[in-house]
Design a protein around this motif. Sequence first.
Motif, PDB file in Angstrom:
ATOM      1  N   ALA A   1      10.713 -30.687  -0.674  1.00 48.69           N
ATOM      2  CA  ALA A   1       9.816 -31.799  -0.356  1.00 48.69           C
ATOM      3  C   ALA A   1       9.498 -32.612  -1.597  1.00 48.69           C
ATOM      4  CB  ALA A   1       8.523 -31.273   0.260  1.00 48.69           C
ATOM      5  N   GLY A   2       9.275 -33.923  -1.381  1.00 48.81           N
ATOM      6  CA  GLY A   2       8.764 -34.788  -2.426  1.00 48.81           C
ATOM      7  C   GLY A   2       9.732 -35.044  -3.569  1.00 48.81           C
ATOM      8  N   GLN A   3       9.158 -35.518  -4.673  1.00 47.28           N
ATOM      9  CA  GLN A   3       9.952 -35.919  -5.837  1.00 47.28           C
ATOM     10  C   GLN A   3       9.636 -35.086  -7.081  1.00 47.28           C
ATOM     11  OE1 GLN A   3       8.332 -40.037  -5.000  1.00 47.28           O
ATOM     12  NE2 GLN A   3      10.326 -40.585  -5.814  1.00 47.28           N
ATOM     13  N   GLY A   4       8.795 -34.042  -6.926  1.00 44.67           N
ATOM     14  CA  GLY A   4       8.389 -33.260  -8.084  1.00 44.67           C
ATOM     15  C   GLY A   4       9.325 -32.111  -8.390  1.00 44.67           C
ATOM     16  N   GLU A   5       8.829 -31.175  -9.180  1.00 43.09           N
ATOM     17  CA  GLU A   5       9.565 -29.974  -9.543  1.00 43.09           C
ATOM     18  C   GLU A   5       9.001 -28.817  -8.723  1.00 43.09           C
ATOM     19  OE1 GLU A   5      12.130 -29.795 -11.468  1.00 43.09           O
ATOM     20  OE2 GLU A   5      12.081 -31.895 -12.140  1.00 43.09           O
ATOM     21  N   PRO A   6       9.694 -28.378  -7.681  1.00 43.28           N
ATOM     22  CA  PRO A   6       9.130 -27.376  -6.772  1.00 43.28           C
ATOM     23  C   PRO A   6       8.741 -26.074  -7.439  1.00 43.28           C
ATOM     24  CG  PRO A   6      11.483 -27.710  -6.359  1.00 43.28           C
ATOM     25  CD  PRO A   6      11.041 -28.798  -7.271  1.00 43.28           C
ATOM     26  N   GLU A   7       9.510 -25.597  -8.395  1.00 41.47           N
ATOM     27  CA  GLU A   7       9.176 -24.334  -9.054  1.00 41.47           C
ATOM     28  C   GLU A   7       7.855 -24.446  -9.802  1.00 41.47           C
ATOM     29  OE1 GLU A   7      12.344 -22.938 -11.465  1.00 41.47           O
ATOM     30  OE2 GLU A   7      13.764 -22.725  -9.804  1.00 41.47           O
ATOM     31  N   GLN A   8       7.674 -25.562 -10.495  1.00 42.25           N
ATOM     32  CA  GLN A   8       6.429 -25.774 -11.220  1.00 42.25           C
ATOM     33  C   GLN A   8       5.259 -25.948 -10.260  1.00 42.25           C
ATOM     34  OE1 GLN A   8       6.880 -28.991 -14.029  1.00 42.25           O
ATOM     35  NE2 GLN A   8       8.748 -28.123 -14.923  1.00 42.25           N
TER      36      GLN A   8
ATOM     37  N   ILE B   1       3.353 -21.397   3.523  1.00 43.22           N
ATOM     38  CA  ILE B   1       4.668 -21.897   3.930  1.00 43.22           C
ATOM     39  C   ILE B   1       5.030 -23.032   2.994  1.00 43.22           C
ATOM     40  CG2 ILE B   1       5.968 -23.002   5.795  1.00 43.22           C
ATOM     41  CD1 ILE B   1       4.042 -21.537   7.733  1.00 43.22           C
ATOM     42  N   PHE B   2       6.098 -22.850   2.229  1.00 45.15           N
ATOM     43  CA  PHE B   2       6.440 -23.764   1.138  1.00 45.15           C
ATOM     44  C   PHE B   2       7.813 -24.383   1.389  1.00 45.15           C
ATOM     45  CE2 PHE B   2       7.958 -24.915  -3.095  1.00 45.15           C
ATOM     46  CZ  PHE B   2       6.839 -25.494  -3.683  1.00 45.15           C
ATOM     47  N   ASN B   3       7.859 -25.718   1.395  1.00 45.34           N
ATOM     48  CA  ASN B   3       9.130 -26.432   1.521  1.00 45.34           C
ATOM     49  C   ASN B   3       9.641 -26.758   0.119  1.00 45.34           C
ATOM     50  OD1 ASN B   3      11.258 -28.188   1.905  1.00 45.34           O
ATOM     51  ND2 ASN B   3      10.242 -29.421   3.464  1.00 45.34           N
TER      52      ASN B   3
ATOM     53  N   ALA C   1       0.194 -24.756   4.469  1.00 40.42           N
ATOM     54  CA  ALA C   1       1.508 -25.400   4.455  1.00 40.42           C
ATOM     55  C   ALA C   1       1.587 -26.351   3.275  1.00 40.42           C
ATOM     56  CB  ALA C   1       1.745 -26.159   5.756  1.00 40.42           C
ATOM     57  N   SER C   2       2.712 -26.313   2.570  1.00 41.44           N
ATOM     58  CA  SER C   2       2.919 -27.187   1.424  1.00 41.44           C
ATOM     59  C   SER C   2       4.279 -27.862   1.543  1.00 41.44           C
ATOM     60  CB  SER C   2       2.846 -26.389   0.117  1.00 41.44           C
ATOM     61  OG  SER C   2       3.049 -27.250  -0.993  1.00 41.44           O
ATOM     62  N   GLY C   3       4.244 -29.183   1.649  1.00 36.16           N
ATOM     63  CA  GLY C   3       5.469 -29.963   1.793  1.00 36.16           C
ATOM     64  C   GLY C   3       5.125 -31.371   2.215  1.00 36.16           C
ATOM     65  N   GLY C   4       6.084 -32.046   2.831  1.00 30.92           N
ATOM     66  CA  GLY C   4       5.839 -33.384   3.327  1.00 30.92           C
ATOM     67  C   GLY C   4       5.188 -33.369   4.693  1.00 30.92           C
TER      68      GLY C   4
ATOM     69  N   THR D   1      10.721 -22.496   3.638  1.00 25.41           N
ATOM     70  CA  THR D   1      11.545 -23.123   4.667  1.00 25.41           C
ATOM     71  C   THR D   1      12.978 -23.236   4.142  1.00 25.41           C
ATOM     72  OG1 THR D   1      11.119 -25.383   3.887  1.00 25.41           O
ATOM     73  CG2 THR D   1       9.595 -24.481   5.517  1.00 25.41           C
ATOM     74  N   THR D   2      13.922 -23.229   5.069  1.00 25.02           N
ATOM     75  CA  THR D   2      15.336 -23.393   4.736  1.00 25.02           C
ATOM     76  C   THR D   2      15.946 -24.320   5.782  1.00 25.02           C
ATOM     77  OG1 THR D   2      16.146 -21.586   6.138  1.00 25.02           O
ATOM     78  CG2 THR D   2      15.385 -20.992   3.924  1.00 25.02           C
ATOM     79  N   PRO D   3      17.190 -24.768   5.585  1.00 29.34           N
ATOM     80  CA  PRO D   3      17.830 -25.581   6.627  1.00 29.34           C
ATOM     81  C   PRO D   3      17.907 -24.859   7.970  1.00 29.34           C
ATOM     82  CG  PRO D   3      19.040 -25.782   4.567  1.00 29.34           C
ATOM     83  CD  PRO D   3      18.016 -24.716   4.358  1.00 29.34           C
ATOM     84  N   GLU D   4      17.913 -23.539   7.941  1.00 32.16           N
ATOM     85  CA  GLU D   4      18.011 -22.767   9.182  1.00 32.16           C
ATOM     86  C   GLU D   4      16.652 -22.368   9.742  1.00 32.16           C
ATOM     87  OE1 GLU D   4      21.442 -22.885   6.856  1.00 32.16           O
ATOM     88  OE2 GLU D   4      19.641 -21.751   6.288  1.00 32.16           O
ATOM     89  N   ILE D   5      15.638 -22.240   8.894  1.00 27.80           N
ATOM     90  CA  ILE D   5      14.321 -21.767   9.324  1.00 27.80           C
ATOM     91  C   ILE D   5      13.277 -22.833   8.996  1.00 27.80           C
ATOM     92  CG2 ILE D   5      12.599 -19.949   9.135  1.00 27.80           C
ATOM     93  CD1 ILE D   5      14.778 -18.078   8.180  1.00 27.80           C
TER      94      ILE D   5
END
Length: 318
Positions: free
Chosen positions: A13-20, A8-10, A63-66, A40-44
Amino acid sequence: MNRSACLIFNPVAGQGEPEQELAKIKEILSPEIDLDIQFTTPEIDADQLAQAAVERGVKIIIASGGDGTLSAAAAAVVGKDVSFGIISRGTANAFATALEIPDSIESACETILQGATRSVDAAFCNGFPMVLLTGIGFEAETVERADRESKNRLGIMAYVLAGLQELGNLETFDVEIETEDKIIKTRAAAVTVANAAPPTSILAQGPAGIVVDDGLLDLTILAPASKTAAIASAFHLFQTASAGNATERDDIGYLRAKQFKITTNPPQKFVVDGEVLGNTPLEINCIPSGLQIFVPLVEEEELVEKLEGLPNLVVEMK
């Protein structure tokens, strides 16, 4: 045969580059784990994605995010036969720090690949999952003041600056705290209930040495008489937490219990694992050994002894 897991990927999240960051996670994990990646999305939210994964019979959820994403995903896993992996990419990363999990992507992924798990407690606050802590009053106001823009721009300093600004609005409130065996009434500026908390969460550090698998929650009451006293109390908590000692100030109280019912007058906002979720009253219940978390392997320490020189020494080998 590779293990399989739901990641599960947000992406915000954070200050990095999510794609990388996602590419790095896939590079490390994919050779050994078949990943079903859900965003995750604003709706899910993460809890919905994790719940769906549990219903599909998934045995590993990562889970990956904040901290908010991690806590939300953990909700679906509490009490289930599911191993939970953490890859922190948030601003504070308190979740990983409190559970002694590396907060770099590479080390967090390696921890998951090693496969070692540990049973840790969880909790529910008014039905919301809680892995770290619930803050009432000052902490909730501080978290709300530190908006997404400031966190993206300043990182962890956003919380520090928000706390300093919130001191100007510091207000106390009447609070009633009910445990299994007592009812406490006092006046406070902040009440924090922790299941796990890093030393940087200073308002949770009244008892110090918070244990994540003892089946108990740790409550700290901050009751300064003035703004100056509030600053002094916070600094004292930082010092005692750093030294691993319980607080000794008269305007700080603490206790441990399995559950708490808390009411305040006037009603106060409360924050759970970094997210403002409502107003008091609230009820918090510990779920002993509620989570199976991937943790780093710990090498067994070599036994060291020194006996030579002791008076009248006799050693009998068995």
